[in-house]
Motif scaffolding. Structure first.
Motif, PDB file in Angstrom:
ATOM      1  N   LYS A 175      78.190  46.522  50.218  1.00  0.00           N
ATOM      2  CA  LYS A 175      76.739  46.395  50.379  1.00  0.00           C
ATOM      3  C   LYS A 175      76.601  46.427  52.002  1.00  0.00           C
ATOM      4  CE  LYS A 175      75.538  44.110  46.505  1.00  0.00           C
ATOM      5  NZ  LYS A 175      74.750  42.830  45.824  1.00  0.00           N
ATOM      6  N   ASN A 176      77.095  45.635  52.875  1.00  0.00           N
ATOM      7  CA  ASN A 176      76.994  45.737  54.132  1.00  0.00           C
ATOM      8  C   ASN A 176      78.237  46.836  54.824  1.00  0.00           C
ATOM      9  OD1 ASN A 176      74.975  44.164  54.154  1.00  0.00           O
ATOM     10  ND2 ASN A 176      76.246  42.218  53.892  1.00  0.00           N
ATOM     11  N   ASP A 177      77.830  47.952  55.256  1.00  0.00           N
ATOM     12  CA  ASP A 177      78.980  48.738  55.821  1.00  0.00           C
ATOM     13  C   ASP A 177      79.630  47.931  57.097  1.00  0.00           C
ATOM     14  OD1 ASP A 177      80.001  50.717  57.481  1.00  0.00           O
ATOM     15  OD2 ASP A 177      79.061  52.285  56.198  1.00  0.00           O
ATOM     16  N   PRO A 178      80.808  48.012  57.154  1.00  0.00           N
ATOM     17  CA  PRO A 178      81.447  47.287  58.408  1.00  0.00           C
ATOM     18  C   PRO A 178      81.254  47.989  59.654  1.00  0.00           C
ATOM     19  CG  PRO A 178      83.217  48.318  56.804  1.00  0.00           C
ATOM     20  CD  PRO A 178      81.731  48.436  56.055  1.00  0.00           C
ATOM     21  N   GLY A 179      80.883  49.292  59.599  1.00  0.00           N
ATOM     22  CA  GLY A 179      80.737  49.806  60.850  1.00  0.00           C
ATOM     23  C   GLY A 179      81.735  51.098  61.129  1.00  0.00           C
ATOM     24  N   ASN A 180      81.400  52.084  61.825  1.00  0.00           N
ATOM     25  CA  ASN A 180      82.467  53.023  62.353  1.00  0.00           C
ATOM     26  C   ASN A 180      83.864  52.472  63.046  1.00  0.00           C
ATOM     27  OD1 ASN A 180      81.118  54.987  60.987  1.00  0.00           O
ATOM     28  ND2 ASN A 180      79.859  55.559  62.963  1.00  0.00           N
ATOM     29  N   GLU A 181      83.647  51.353  63.964  1.00  0.00           N
ATOM     30  CA  GLU A 181      84.694  50.972  64.602  1.00  0.00           C
ATOM     31  C   GLU A 181      85.797  50.284  63.527  1.00  0.00           C
ATOM     32  OE1 GLU A 181      85.456  47.755  68.200  1.00  0.00           O
ATOM     33  OE2 GLU A 181      83.550  48.128  67.533  1.00  0.00           O
ATOM     34  N   VAL A 182      85.219  49.773  62.600  1.00  0.00           N
ATOM     35  CA  VAL A 182      86.403  49.023  61.682  1.00  0.00           C
ATOM     36  C   VAL A 182      86.923  49.986  60.850  1.00  0.00           C
ATOM     37  CG1 VAL A 182      86.534  47.764  59.809  1.00  0.00           C
ATOM     38  CG2 VAL A 182      85.192  46.685  61.731  1.00  0.00           C
ATOM     39  N   LYS A 183      86.155  51.043  60.487  1.00  0.00           N
ATOM     40  CA  LYS A 183      86.619  52.030  59.732  1.00  0.00           C
ATOM     41  C   LYS A 183      87.764  52.938  60.404  1.00  0.00           C
ATOM     42  CE  LYS A 183      82.600  53.112  57.866  1.00  0.00           C
ATOM     43  NZ  LYS A 183      81.602  53.742  57.236  1.00  0.00           N
ATOM     44  N   LEU A 184      87.228  53.404  61.659  1.00  0.00           N
ATOM     45  CA  LEU A 184      88.435  54.062  62.361  1.00  0.00           C
ATOM     46  C   LEU A 184      89.603  53.349  62.568  1.00  0.00           C
ATOM     47  CD1 LEU A 184      86.058  55.542  65.160  1.00  0.00           C
ATOM     48  CD2 LEU A 184      87.565  56.824  63.412  1.00  0.00           C
ATOM     49  N   LYS A 185      89.446  51.883  62.940  1.00  0.00           N
ATOM     50  CA  LYS A 185      90.492  51.164  63.126  1.00  0.00           C
ATOM     51  C   LYS A 185      91.553  51.083  62.073  1.00  0.00           C
ATOM     52  CE  LYS A 185      92.992  47.872  65.477  1.00  0.00           C
ATOM     53  NZ  LYS A 185      93.488  48.154  66.953  1.00  0.00           N
ATOM     54  N   MET A 186      91.038  51.062  60.584  1.00  0.00           N
ATOM     55  CA  MET A 186      91.754  50.972  59.230  1.00  0.00           C
ATOM     56  C   MET A 186      92.484  52.362  59.325  1.00  0.00           C
ATOM     57  SD  MET A 186      89.127  49.212  56.846  1.00  0.00           S
ATOM     58  CE  MET A 186      90.287  49.588  55.427  1.00  0.00           C
ATOM     59  N   TYR A 187      91.464  53.226  59.651  1.00  0.00           N
ATOM     60  CA  TYR A 187      92.353  54.719  59.427  1.00  0.00           C
ATOM     61  C   TYR A 187      93.327  54.809  60.464  1.00  0.00           C
ATOM     62  CZ  TYR A 187      93.110  59.616  60.500  1.00  0.00           C
ATOM     63  OH  TYR A 187      93.505  61.141  60.708  1.00  0.00           O
ATOM     64  N   ALA A 188      93.200  54.392  61.678  1.00  0.00           N
ATOM     65  CA  ALA A 188      94.515  54.510  62.773  1.00  0.00           C
ATOM     66  C   ALA A 188      95.678  53.625  62.184  1.00  0.00           C
ATOM     67  CB  ALA A 188      93.793  54.204  63.754  1.00  0.00           C
ATOM     68  N   LEU A 189      95.294  52.561  61.992  1.00  0.00           N
ATOM     69  CA  LEU A 189      96.370  51.584  61.163  1.00  0.00           C
ATOM     70  C   LEU A 189      97.231  52.282  60.007  1.00  0.00           C
ATOM     71  CD1 LEU A 189      95.036  48.240  62.257  1.00  0.00           C
ATOM     72  CD2 LEU A 189      96.645  49.492  63.552  1.00  0.00           C
ATOM     73  N   PHE A 190      96.462  52.843  59.309  1.00  0.00           N
ATOM     74  CA  PHE A 190      96.959  53.454  57.971  1.00  0.00           C
ATOM     75  C   PHE A 190      97.858  54.565  58.439  1.00  0.00           C
ATOM     76  CE2 PHE A 190      96.789  56.693  54.756  1.00  0.00           C
ATOM     77  CZ  PHE A 190      97.457  55.897  53.627  1.00  0.00           C
ATOM     78  N   LYS A 191      97.528  55.504  59.418  1.00  0.00           N
ATOM     79  CA  LYS A 191      98.349  56.567  59.831  1.00  0.00           C
ATOM     80  C   LYS A 191      99.447  55.948  60.668  1.00  0.00           C
ATOM     81  CE  LYS A 191      97.015  60.486  59.880  1.00  0.00           C
ATOM     82  NZ  LYS A 191      97.442  61.539  59.227  1.00  0.00           N
ATOM     83  N   GLN A 192      99.252  54.992  61.447  1.00  0.00           N
ATOM     84  CA  GLN A 192     100.483  54.401  62.040  1.00  0.00           C
ATOM     85  C   GLN A 192     101.380  53.895  61.211  1.00  0.00           C
ATOM     86  OE1 GLN A 192     100.384  54.552  65.375  1.00  0.00           O
ATOM     87  NE2 GLN A 192     101.709  53.030  66.442  1.00  0.00           N
ATOM     88  N   ALA A 193     100.952  53.248  60.130  1.00  0.00           N
ATOM     89  CA  ALA A 193     102.056  52.632  59.246  1.00  0.00           C
ATOM     90  C   ALA A 193     102.579  53.640  58.353  1.00  0.00           C
ATOM     91  CB  ALA A 193     101.198  51.653  58.196  1.00  0.00           C
TER      92      ALA A 193
END
Length: 331
Positions: free
Chosen positions: A54-72
């Motif tokens: 319901k509350n979008d965590p924001g682009n910064e959080v989603k980019l961080k998740m994407y980056a860490l997923f790629k890193q992992a």
């Protein structure tokens, strides 16, 4: 009580990313029962749930998740930078690239250890992702000197390593290694600072220091002879001997070896029982056992890091690293 679970080295970063989105369920650093083993499928499921919040965590959080997923899943960023006009992919690339390499990994694990030392967990577990525990440091750091120059970079790296190993020496709770596959370098040497090490029978243990013109770290110059005896430790630390899980267990580096087919089930069942023990009793007992040698371990750590800085600046170390890359390019 809970067990603080840290995956070595990259999966830990996935867990830290998921904690950024506080509304996101499922995976947490503190886990109990069936949730003790967080899978990549669970991560993908949690990632999809971000879209339904319901509350979008924001682009910064989603980019961080994407980056860490790629890193992992793929390691440090190695793809070319997208065009300046490709705004979306450029933002993703920059987020992934910003994670860097080894130093970022060390900082993330230090932060996680600091958090685990203070939280409500009874013990802390390190494990790996997939079929490997850890492949060691990224040697491409030697080819990426940066504007500070090799001498300053070596000093900075030595200081970082000293702080990193100190976190293991000072960690107040039981520290348990769950070695799910081959382990190389610092992931092996710090095992002498763990309280229990469980291993699959498919794991191997390798510290190729002299082969790369370097010297031991992780207090292994002290802990390995103490655990294995001087002669056996010399084979491992000086002459690059690769230990099987059975050999590592026989020498005392590993507590117990399990068949790979039942490894995860047996180990996590046991750890779940351990995690229910009184946490203060576990912590105080560990401190009694380890406290008598903490001063020695810190002195050894400082000496090892000082010697490594010398090694990194030496001609034979650079020659060994260049030979490594040359052989790798021919494979």
């Amino acid at each position: 009580m809970a067990a603080a679970l840290f995956a070595w080295p990259q999966r830990l970063q996935l867990f830290r990313a998921l904690r950024l989105a506080q509304s996101l369920p499922a995976i947490n650093l503190n886990v109990t029962g069936a949730a003790m083993v967080a899978t990549e499928a669970e991560f993908d499921n949690a990632k999809d749930k971000v879209k339904t919040l319901k509350n979008d965590p924001g682009n910064e959080v989603k980019l961080k998740m994407y980056a860490l997923f790629k890193q992992a899943t793929q390691g440090p960023c190695s793809s070319p930078k997208p065009s300046m006009l490709d705004f979306v992919n450029k933002a993703k690339w920059e987020a992934w690239n910003s994670l860097g390499k080894t130093s970022k990994m060390y900082e993330e694990i230090m932060k996680a250890l600091e958090q685990a030392a203070k939280d409500d967990s009874a013990l802390t577990v390190f494990t790996g992702k997939g079929d490997h525990y850890c492949s060691g440091n990224d040697l491409s750091n030697f080819t990426d000197i940066g504007p500070e120059g090799m001498e300053q970079k070596s000093k900075n790296s030595g200081g970082l390593l000293k702080r990193y190993i100190s976190h293991y020496i000072d960690f107040p709770k039981p520290l348990i290694g769950v070695i799910n596959g081959p382990a190389v370098g610092v992931a092996v040497t710090v095992l002498g600072l763990f309280d229990i090490v469980y291993s699959t029978d498919k794991a191997t243990f390798h510290t190729p220091f002299s082969q790369l013109g370097q010297s031991p770290e992780g207090c292994s110059s002290y802990t390995f002879p103490k655990i294995m005896g001087t002669a056996k430790a010399n084979e491992v630390l000086l002459f690059n001997k690769i230990l099987t899980a059975a050999q590592a267990c026989e020498l005392g580096l590993v507590t117990e070896v399990f068949p790979d087919s039942t490894f995860q089930k047996e180990v996590w069942k046991r750890l779940h029982i351990y995690a229910k023990l009184p946490k203060n009793s576990l912590a105080l007992s560990k401190q009694l056992i380890r406290g008598v040698e903490k001063e020695t371990l810190h002195a050894v750590n400082a000496q090892e890091c000082e010697r490594l800085v010398e090694r990194w600046l030496s001609e034979d170390c650079m020659s060994a690293i260049m030979n490594f890359f040359e052989k790798k390019s021919k494979l």
